[in-house]
Design a protein around this motif. Structure first.
Motif, mmCIF file in Angstrom:
data_model
loop_
_atom_site.group_PDB
_atom_site.id
_atom_site.type_symbol
_atom_site.label_atom_id
_atom_site.label_comp_id
_atom_site.label_asym_id
_atom_site.label_seq_id
_atom_site.Cartn_x
_atom_site.Cartn_y
_atom_site.Cartn_z
ATOM 1 N N SER A 21 48.131 -35.189 91.322
ATOM 2 C CA SER A 21 49.087 -34.185 91.775
ATOM 3 C C SER A 21 48.996 -33.989 93.283
ATOM 4 N N GLU A 22 50.075 -33.481 93.861
ATOM 5 C CA GLU A 22 50.072 -33.193 95.285
ATOM 6 C C GLU A 22 49.060 -32.103 95.598
ATOM 7 N N ALA A 23 48.870 -31.165 94.690
ATOM 8 C CA ALA A 23 47.878 -30.105 94.889
ATOM 9 C C ALA A 23 46.471 -30.687 94.990
ATOM 10 N N THR A 24 46.198 -31.727 94.191
ATOM 11 C CA THR A 24 44.886 -32.376 94.239
ATOM 12 C C THR A 24 44.673 -33.037 95.591
ATOM 13 N N VAL A 25 45.704 -33.702 96.100
ATOM 14 C CA VAL A 25 45.605 -34.341 97.410
ATOM 15 C C VAL A 25 45.353 -33.289 98.492
ATOM 16 N N LYS A 26 46.077 -32.167 98.427
ATOM 17 C CA LYS A 26 45.881 -31.097 99.415
ATOM 18 C C LYS A 26 44.443 -30.591 99.376
ATOM 19 N N PHE A 27 43.874 -30.508 98.180
ATOM 20 C CA PHE A 27 42.489 -30.068 98.027
ATOM 21 C C PHE A 27 41.533 -31.028 98.728
ATOM 22 N N ARG B 226 52.563 -35.918 99.442
ATOM 23 C CA ARG B 226 53.344 -36.313 98.267
ATOM 24 C C ARG B 226 53.227 -37.814 98.009
ATOM 25 N N GLU B 227 53.335 -38.607 99.077
ATOM 26 C CA GLU B 227 53.245 -40.062 98.930
ATOM 27 C C GLU B 227 51.846 -40.485 98.495
ATOM 28 N N ILE B 228 50.825 -39.833 99.043
ATOM 29 C CA ILE B 228 49.454 -40.155 98.661
ATOM 30 C C ILE B 228 49.235 -39.822 97.187
ATOM 31 N N ALA B 229 49.791 -38.713 96.746
ATOM 32 C CA ALA B 229 49.666 -38.315 95.345
ATOM 33 C C ALA B 229 50.266 -39.372 94.422
#
Length: 247
Positions: A212-218, A203-206
């Motif tokens: 988006s947080e989903a993009t970071v998770k990807f 979340r913080e990186i996003a």
């Protein structure tokens, strides 16, 4: 000072130690920090993320500028980056802007520099057979004496830039037989890795990377797969062993 700096470069075993040596040398001279970038000698508009390298040291908020610089490919519009390939003498970012026609993105870059407090700086280009390398040493503040300090230290700064350029290519261009030499991390994966190493959550990186947080998770998932890491901690450990993480 230059001899001591060259000795530290020769003893460095990873990129992080190189950057430590450069940061401590420049801050000892009175600079706030530095930005270093290098790119293959080809038109900036054609560069891919793997052909350009950008790294900063200084106030922590400068990492936000570093992330924006690559995520939005600002190097393609940066007046200093455009001037450096054809320039052999030191120049300020203000001089680069004066030699470049204004555009919306260039004004945005200038606004970012103002936001982060840049006032006095010097860009020192160094040309190697395949790459243009630039050391941008900067001061944050409005004291006019800083500009004179930069001018007084130009001979030493040029020596530092040349010595650093001769060393850092070995670490930026992976050419060894190390089993990780064929691993290529995208710019986003590198950004996520850097912030993961600082203990930031997805979340913080996003929020930092403005995605988006989903993009970071990807990107984190892809990073773990490329490093053959079971989790974030193992990925950070692998990266640390190979000198990929810079504070």
């Amino acid at each position: 000072m230059l001899d001591a700096f060259q000795t530290r470069l020769a003893e460095a075993e990873g990129l992080d130690e190189l950057m430590d040596a450069l940061e401590e040398t420049l801050t000892g001279m009175g600079f706030t920090g530095f930005i270093y970038w290098t790119h293959i000698k080809k038109p900036l508009e054609e560069l891919s993320d793997s052909e350009a390298f950008y790294l900063s040291r200084g106030p922590i908020h400068l990492k936000t500028l570093e992330a924006l610089y690559f995520s939005r490919k600002l190097y393609r519009d940066d007046p200093a980056a455009k001037l450096a390939p054809s320039y052999t003498v030191p120049f300020t970012s203000a001089e680069a802007r004066e030699r470049s026609a204004p555009t919306t993105r260039k004004r945005w870059i200038y606004a970012l520099e103002q936001r982060f407090g840049f006032k006095y700086d010097i860009n020192i280009p160094v040309h190697t057979p395949l790459r243009t390398q630039v050391l941008n040493a900067y001061c944050i503040g409005s004291d006019a004496a800083l500009g004179q300090m930069i001018q007084d230290n130009l001979p030493t700064l040029r020596g530092i830039a040349n010595a650093f350029a001769a060393t850092v290519v070995d670490f930026v261009i992976v050419g060894s037989e190390d089993k990780t030499a064929d691993i290529f991390l995208s710019r986003r994966q590198q950004e996520c890795l850097a912030w993961m190493a600082k203990g930031r959550s997805n979340r913080e990186i996003a929020e930092i990377l403005e995605c988006s947080e989903a993009t970071v998770k990807f990107h984190v998932s892809g990073l773990l797969e490329r490093l053959h890491a079971a989790n974030r901690a193992e990925a950070i450990a692998i990266a640390a062993r190979h000198g990929w993480i810079v504070n």
